[in-house]
Design a protein around this motif. Structure first.
Motif, PDB file in Angstrom:
ATOM      1  N   ARG A  23       0.840  -1.210   0.000  1.00  0.00           N
ATOM      2  CA  ARG A  23       0.000   0.000   0.000  1.00  0.00           C
ATOM      3  C   ARG A  23       0.869   1.251   0.000  1.00  0.00           C
ATOM      4  NH1 ARG A  23      -3.179  -2.314   4.967  1.00  0.00           N
ATOM      5  NH2 ARG A  23      -1.090  -3.124   5.132  1.00  0.00           N
ATOM      6  N   GLN A  24       0.431   2.224  -0.734  1.00  0.00           N
ATOM      7  CA  GLN A  24       1.148   3.497  -0.788  1.00  0.00           C
ATOM      8  C   GLN A  24       0.736   4.343   0.424  1.00  0.00           C
ATOM      9  OE1 GLN A  24       3.418   4.446  -3.243  1.00  0.00           O
ATOM     10  NE2 GLN A  24       3.784   6.189  -1.903  1.00  0.00           N
ATOM     11  N   ALA A  25       1.706   4.826   1.177  1.00  0.00           N
ATOM     12  CA  ALA A  25       1.383   5.651   2.348  1.00  0.00           C
ATOM     13  C   ALA A  25       0.865   7.013   1.890  1.00  0.00           C
ATOM     14  CB  ALA A  25       2.625   5.827   3.195  1.00  0.00           C
ATOM     15  N   ALA A  26      -0.122   7.525   2.621  1.00  0.00           N
ATOM     16  CA  ALA A  26      -0.686   8.839   2.260  1.00  0.00           C
ATOM     17  C   ALA A  26      -0.815   9.683   3.529  1.00  0.00           C
ATOM     18  CB  ALA A  26      -2.047   8.644   1.623  1.00  0.00           C
ATOM     19  N   PRO A  27      -0.743  10.998   3.400  1.00  0.00           N
ATOM     20  CA  PRO A  27      -0.884  11.850   4.588  1.00  0.00           C
ATOM     21  C   PRO A  27      -2.232  11.607   5.281  1.00  0.00           C
ATOM     22  CG  PRO A  27      -0.125  13.123   2.705  1.00  0.00           C
ATOM     23  CD  PRO A  27      -0.516  11.782   2.188  1.00  0.00           C
ATOM     24  N   HIS A  28      -2.257  11.714   6.593  1.00  0.00           N
ATOM     25  CA  HIS A  28      -3.500  11.451   7.341  1.00  0.00           C
ATOM     26  C   HIS A  28      -3.567  12.386   8.540  1.00  0.00           C
ATOM     27  CE1 HIS A  28      -0.747   8.977   9.792  1.00  0.00           C
ATOM     28  NE2 HIS A  28      -0.312   8.517   8.646  1.00  0.00           N
ATOM     29  N   PRO A  29      -4.756  12.924   8.843  1.00  0.00           N
ATOM     30  CA  PRO A  29      -4.871  13.913   9.929  1.00  0.00           C
ATOM     31  C   PRO A  29      -5.125  13.272  11.299  1.00  0.00           C
ATOM     32  CG  PRO A  29      -6.923  13.784   8.739  1.00  0.00           C
ATOM     33  CD  PRO A  29      -6.026  12.751   8.126  1.00  0.00           C
ATOM     34  N   TYR A  30      -4.610  12.122  11.547  1.00  0.00           N
ATOM     35  CA  TYR A  30      -4.750  11.452  12.842  1.00  0.00           C
ATOM     36  C   TYR A  30      -3.545  10.539  13.026  1.00  0.00           C
ATOM     37  CZ  TYR A  30      -6.950   8.559   9.273  1.00  0.00           C
ATOM     38  OH  TYR A  30      -7.217   7.906   8.108  1.00  0.00           O
ATOM     39  N   VAL A  31      -3.418  10.012  14.234  1.00  0.00           N
ATOM     40  CA  VAL A  31      -2.280   9.129  14.538  1.00  0.00           C
ATOM     41  C   VAL A  31      -2.763   7.684  14.476  1.00  0.00           C
ATOM     42  CG1 VAL A  31      -0.648   8.451  16.356  1.00  0.00           C
ATOM     43  CG2 VAL A  31      -1.186  10.868  15.999  1.00  0.00           C
ATOM     44  N   TYR A  32      -2.014   6.847  13.798  1.00  0.00           N
ATOM     45  CA  TYR A  32      -2.374   5.420  13.803  1.00  0.00           C
ATOM     46  C   TYR A  32      -2.120   4.855  15.198  1.00  0.00           C
ATOM     47  CZ  TYR A  32      -2.554   5.456   8.679  1.00  0.00           C
ATOM     48  OH  TYR A  32      -2.875   5.716   7.374  1.00  0.00           O
ATOM     49  N   ALA A  33      -3.024   3.949  15.622  1.00  0.00           N
ATOM     50  CA  ALA A  33      -2.879   3.364  16.961  1.00  0.00           C
ATOM     51  C   ALA A  33      -1.539   2.639  17.104  1.00  0.00           C
ATOM     52  CB  ALA A  33      -4.030   2.401  17.217  1.00  0.00           C
ATOM     53  N   SER A  34      -1.039   2.134  15.990  1.00  0.00           N
ATOM     54  CA  SER A  34       0.226   1.382  16.051  1.00  0.00           C
ATOM     55  C   SER A  34       1.437   2.309  15.929  1.00  0.00           C
ATOM     56  CB  SER A  34       0.269   0.362  14.912  1.00  0.00           C
ATOM     57  OG  SER A  34       0.113   1.036  13.667  1.00  0.00           O
ATOM     58  N   ALA A  35       1.186   3.628  15.827  1.00  0.00           N
ATOM     59  CA  ALA A  35       2.295   4.543  15.511  1.00  0.00           C
ATOM     60  C   ALA A  35       2.718   5.412  16.687  1.00  0.00           C
ATOM     61  CB  ALA A  35       1.921   5.408  14.314  1.00  0.00           C
ATOM     62  N   TRP A  36       2.618   4.883  17.905  1.00  0.00           N
ATOM     63  CA  TRP A  36       3.171   5.635  19.042  1.00  0.00           C
ATOM     64  C   TRP A  36       4.692   5.690  18.886  1.00  0.00           C
ATOM     65  CZ3 TRP A  36       6.961   4.507  22.472  1.00  0.00           C
ATOM     66  CH2 TRP A  36       7.137   5.409  23.528  1.00  0.00           C
ATOM     67  N   ARG A  37       5.262   6.855  19.079  1.00  0.00           N
ATOM     68  CA  ARG A  37       6.714   7.017  19.021  1.00  0.00           C
ATOM     69  C   ARG A  37       7.144   7.889  20.189  1.00  0.00           C
ATOM     70  NH1 ARG A  37       6.200   3.526  15.633  1.00  0.00           N
ATOM     71  NH2 ARG A  37       6.140   3.849  13.398  1.00  0.00           N
ATOM     72  N   PRO A  38       8.358   7.701  20.692  1.00  0.00           N
ATOM     73  CA  PRO A  38       8.805   8.589  21.768  1.00  0.00           C
ATOM     74  C   PRO A  38       9.005  10.023  21.267  1.00  0.00           C
ATOM     75  CG  PRO A  38      10.535   7.041  21.155  1.00  0.00           C
ATOM     76  CD  PRO A  38       9.326   6.642  20.399  1.00  0.00           C
ATOM     77  N   CYS A  39       9.236  10.175  19.945  1.00  0.00           N
ATOM     78  CA  CYS A  39       9.517  11.497  19.382  1.00  0.00           C
ATOM     79  C   CYS A  39       8.275  12.063  18.684  1.00  0.00           C
ATOM     80  CB  CYS A  39      10.672  11.372  18.379  1.00  0.00           C
ATOM     81  SG  CYS A  39      10.964  12.854  17.421  1.00  0.00           S
ATOM     82  N   GLU A  40       7.786  13.190  19.190  1.00  0.00           N
ATOM     83  CA  GLU A  40       6.579  13.791  18.607  1.00  0.00           C
ATOM     84  C   GLU A  40       6.833  14.319  17.204  1.00  0.00           C
ATOM     85  OE1 GLU A  40       4.667  16.635  21.192  1.00  0.00           O
ATOM     86  OE2 GLU A  40       4.732  15.207  22.848  1.00  0.00           O
ATOM     87  N   ARG A  41       8.042  14.799  16.983  1.00  0.00           N
ATOM     88  CA  ARG A  41       8.388  15.314  15.660  1.00  0.00           C
ATOM     89  C   ARG A  41       8.234  14.199  14.608  1.00  0.00           C
ATOM     90  NH1 ARG A  41      11.639  19.956  14.598  1.00  0.00           N
ATOM     91  NH2 ARG A  41      12.569  19.906  12.532  1.00  0.00           N
ATOM     92  N   ARG A  42       8.691  13.021  14.975  1.00  0.00           N
ATOM     93  CA  ARG A  42       8.573  11.879  14.074  1.00  0.00           C
ATOM     94  C   ARG A  42       7.099  11.562  13.810  1.00  0.00           C
ATOM     95  NH1 ARG A  42      11.133   5.813  15.003  1.00  0.00           N
ATOM     96  NH2 ARG A  42      10.344   4.947  13.074  1.00  0.00           N
ATOM     97  N   MET A  43       6.272  11.648  14.856  1.00  0.00           N
ATOM     98  CA  MET A  43       4.844  11.350  14.686  1.00  0.00           C
ATOM     99  C   MET A  43       4.188  12.354  13.741  1.00  0.00           C
ATOM    100  SD  MET A  43       3.920  10.236  18.597  1.00  0.00           S
ATOM    101  CE  MET A  43       2.221   9.747  18.392  1.00  0.00           C
ATOM    102  N   VAL A  44       4.609  13.618  13.836  1.00  0.00           N
ATOM    103  CA  VAL A  44       4.043  14.644  12.941  1.00  0.00           C
ATOM    104  C   VAL A  44       4.463  14.344  11.497  1.00  0.00           C
ATOM    105  CG1 VAL A  44       4.089  17.102  12.336  1.00  0.00           C
ATOM    106  CG2 VAL A  44       3.938  16.411  14.729  1.00  0.00           C
ATOM    107  N   LEU A  45       5.737  14.032  11.299  1.00  0.00           N
ATOM    108  CA  LEU A  45       6.218  13.718   9.945  1.00  0.00           C
ATOM    109  C   LEU A  45       5.521  12.473   9.393  1.00  0.00           C
ATOM    110  CD1 LEU A  45      10.021  14.451  10.477  1.00  0.00           C
ATOM    111  CD2 LEU A  45       8.456  15.750   9.031  1.00  0.00           C
TER     112      LEU A  45
END
Lengths: 332, 274
Positions: A23-45
């Motif tokens: 699947r091709q990744a596309a921008p999304h206006p929410y956080v995936y439940a599996s996408a917790w990261r310690p770095c918020e900057r990474r989550m925004v990107l």
């Protein structure tokens, strides 16, 4: 065509087959439940420009596919197991979408629950299946263990989000392994609720940045930065490594020197002492060469608890044990 | 001085003096030669500082793995090792490496379609307080590590590698390990399973040199004692070697052959035949 050439062609076709289904990744206006990261900057990107990263290589796609296959197989097994279990249960709501909204009413965390166990006479706890590397799974005995490792932490947050989204006080994490799969119960207790609240608050801040088109500050852990997909690509943070402590106490240096000088003798003494004491255990009175041996029995108390009770009262302090390795580097 | 003056001052001064003496042993305490000359045991103080740096250097080498290094051979036979960017990450914590003032990466494109990503930055070691400024890091789309890649994947990989190269250049420079004599590396790894012979070979070994890791492409020799086909061992005690798999059967007759010698001889024979 040689057998080796045929194998190469099949290998290449396999890679193409996996890439076609990716699947091709596309921008999304929410956080995936599996996408917790310690770095918020990474989550925004991750939310704003996931398409900037190259597609996953076939090797990784193959691992994802294996994970999906195992999830499907384990859930199929669970459906059959549920009929004869006590209490009986059914597996329902597979791949049900859920979302957690933040205080501003925005969908903040979005995901798909692998399934729910509809237990006869009980609740409908969510269940999440993970097919992680065997070396990771073997270190997981309790749900809390997930948070000790960088690679499994995200999975822990994911399941907590599902619990909260499903309004269930407990759920299950099913870990695939080479033997019997490991089913871990997860309760939304105080510690887990705090973790979930942290995730939700983070997601809210991430969405604020996504909406404003801004980026949070850099994260301050070089190890985390170096394994981030964005590092060096669009994120070039300053790095600060904590230095080794320089200890200049001459008494400590002298003690280390003395310790080193006695090391071999100390090791030899310990080994001989152990052998002698093993050999003489139970000898209450004896003579050996020029030595008199006098031994006596004494009381020894030990606490023998049933395993479940022992587990109930076992507390794990992440900094309770400290091991040292002292090596002389010069003049060896 | 009146009897009411607190004598505690004197005790404090002693304490401060002792602390300063200890502090001067640290390599991160700024001390001029004049200051050192003013204290009695200046030589000792310098010795302690040198000792700390030497130990840090040895500890750094010990942290690395053979895969992190490439060895080079000079014409005079001297061998040196170069720590690759991936290995620099392992040593950075020891030296308290800080990387800052990083620029935006810049892409330089050539007419033939190849390109080069470059990025600059500054660095400091919190252990030595040494600073390096405006260091450059860069990687090209024609480098070996991106062979076979194209499009966005190639672009991103080269760009990320440029940053890794910047981090590596800063770490190598601040830790003073731009080029390490192979013998020093060997000494640092003594007593471990790591061997210099496991490092990748770079320039200077000639085309007859035995590769490290993978077996060479020439036919192996036969054992002089039993005739068995000899096996290749990249990490032999004295470098790559061919040994007899049945050596235990004829322990008294040592038949191992240095791989470089055999490969050179075989290739020369092949060239002669051609």
């Amino acid at each position: 065509m040689t057998p080796a050439a045929i194998a190469d062609r099949i290998h290449a076709a396999w890679a193409t087959f996996l890439e076609r289904d990716a699947r091709q990744a596309a921008p999304h206006p929410y956080v995936y439940a599996s996408a917790w990261r310690p770095c918020e900057r990474r989550m925004v990107l991750d939310c704003t420009q996931p398409e900037a990263l190259p597609p996953y290589p076939p090797e990784l796609l193959a691992k994802f596919r294996r994970g999906d296959d195992r999830e499907r197989d384990l859930l199929a097994d669970l459906i059959r197991i549920g009929r004869d279990a006590d209490p009986p249960f059914k597996v329902s709501n597979q791949q049900e979408r859920f979302e957690l909204r933040d205080r501003k009413g925005r969908p903040a965390i979005v995901g798909k629950v692998d399934g729910r166990l509809t237990i006869e006479g009980g609740g409908r706890p969510p269940i999440e299946v993970k097919a992680w590397a065997p070396t990771l799974v073997e270190k997981i005995d309790t749900f809390a263990d997930l948070f000790d490792n960088h690679w499994t932490r995200g999975g822990g947050y994911q399941l907590l989000a599902y619990l909260y989204g499903a309004a269930e006080p407990y759920g299950f994490l099913l870990l695939d392994r080479s033997g019997l799969p490991r089913l871990l119960p997860v309760e939304l207790n105080d510690a887990n609720f705090d973790r979930l609240e942290g995730f939700l608050t983070t997601a809210e801040r991430v969405l604020d940045h996504v909406e404003a088109g801004t980026l949070p500050d850099y994260y301050d852990d070089p190890a985390e930065c170096r394994r981030c997909a964005w590092y060096g690509a669009v994120c070039n943070p300053p790095l600060v490594y904590q230095a080794a402590q320089i200890l200049t106490d001459p008494e400590l240096e002298a003690a280390l020197e003395r310790r080193e000088a006695l090391k071999a003798a100390g090791e030899e003494y310990n080994a001989i002492d152990r052998t002698v004491k093993d050999r003489l255990r139970g000898v209450e009175s004896g003579i050996a060469g020029a030595f008199q041996i006098a031994g006596r029995w004494g009381k020894a108390s030990r606490l023998e608890l049933p395993a479940d009770l022992k587990k109930q009262f076992t507390v794990t302090d992440p900094r309770g044990r400290f091991s040292l390795e002292i090596t002389r580097l010069e003049g060896r | 001085m009146s009897p009411d003056d607190p004598v505690i001052d004197a005790i404090d001064q002693d304490g401060e003096a002792a602390e300063t003496a200890l502090a001067r042993r640290r390599p991160d305490t700024p001390t001029t030669l004049d200051e050192l000359a003013a204290v009695g045991d200046a030589i000792k103080m310098i010795d302690r500082r040198v000792q700390i740096i030497r130990t840090l250097r040895l500890a750094s080498l010990k942290e690395t793995h053979p895969e992190d290094w490439i060895t080079y051979k000079a014409r005079d036979g001297g061998e040196t090792a170069y720590l690759q960017d991936c290995g620099c990450e392992r040593i950075s914590p020891l030296w308290g490496i800080e990387i800052f003032h990083t620029s935006d990466p810049k892409k330089i494109e050539s007419a033939d379609g190849s390109f080069f990503w470059t990025i600059s930055g500054s660095g400091r070691s919190s252990v030595t307080h040494l600073t390096v400024e405006n260091v450059e890091g860069g990687r090209a789309s024609t480098d070996d590590f991106v062979k076979g890649l194209s499009g966005a994947e190639l672009d991103l990989k080269v760009k990320k590698a440029a940053r890794a190269n910047l981090d590596g250049n800063i770490a190598r420079s601040l830790a003073g390990i731009n080029s390490v004599p192979v013998e020093e590396l060997r000494a640092a790894w003594a007593g471990t399973s790591k061997k210099v012979e496991q490092c990748r070979r770079g320039r200077g070994y000639g085309k007859d040199a035995a590769p490290r890791g993978a077996a060479p492409t020439v036919d192996p020799p036969a054992c002089k004692a039993c005739g068995a086909e000899m096996k290749y061992k990249a990490d032999g005690k004295d470098g790559p070697v061919y040994f007899c798999p049945d050596w235990k059967k004829h322990k008294d007759e040592y038949t191992a052959i240095p791989a470089d010698e055999w490969i050179g001889k075989t290739r020369k024979a092949a060239e002669g035949a051609a």
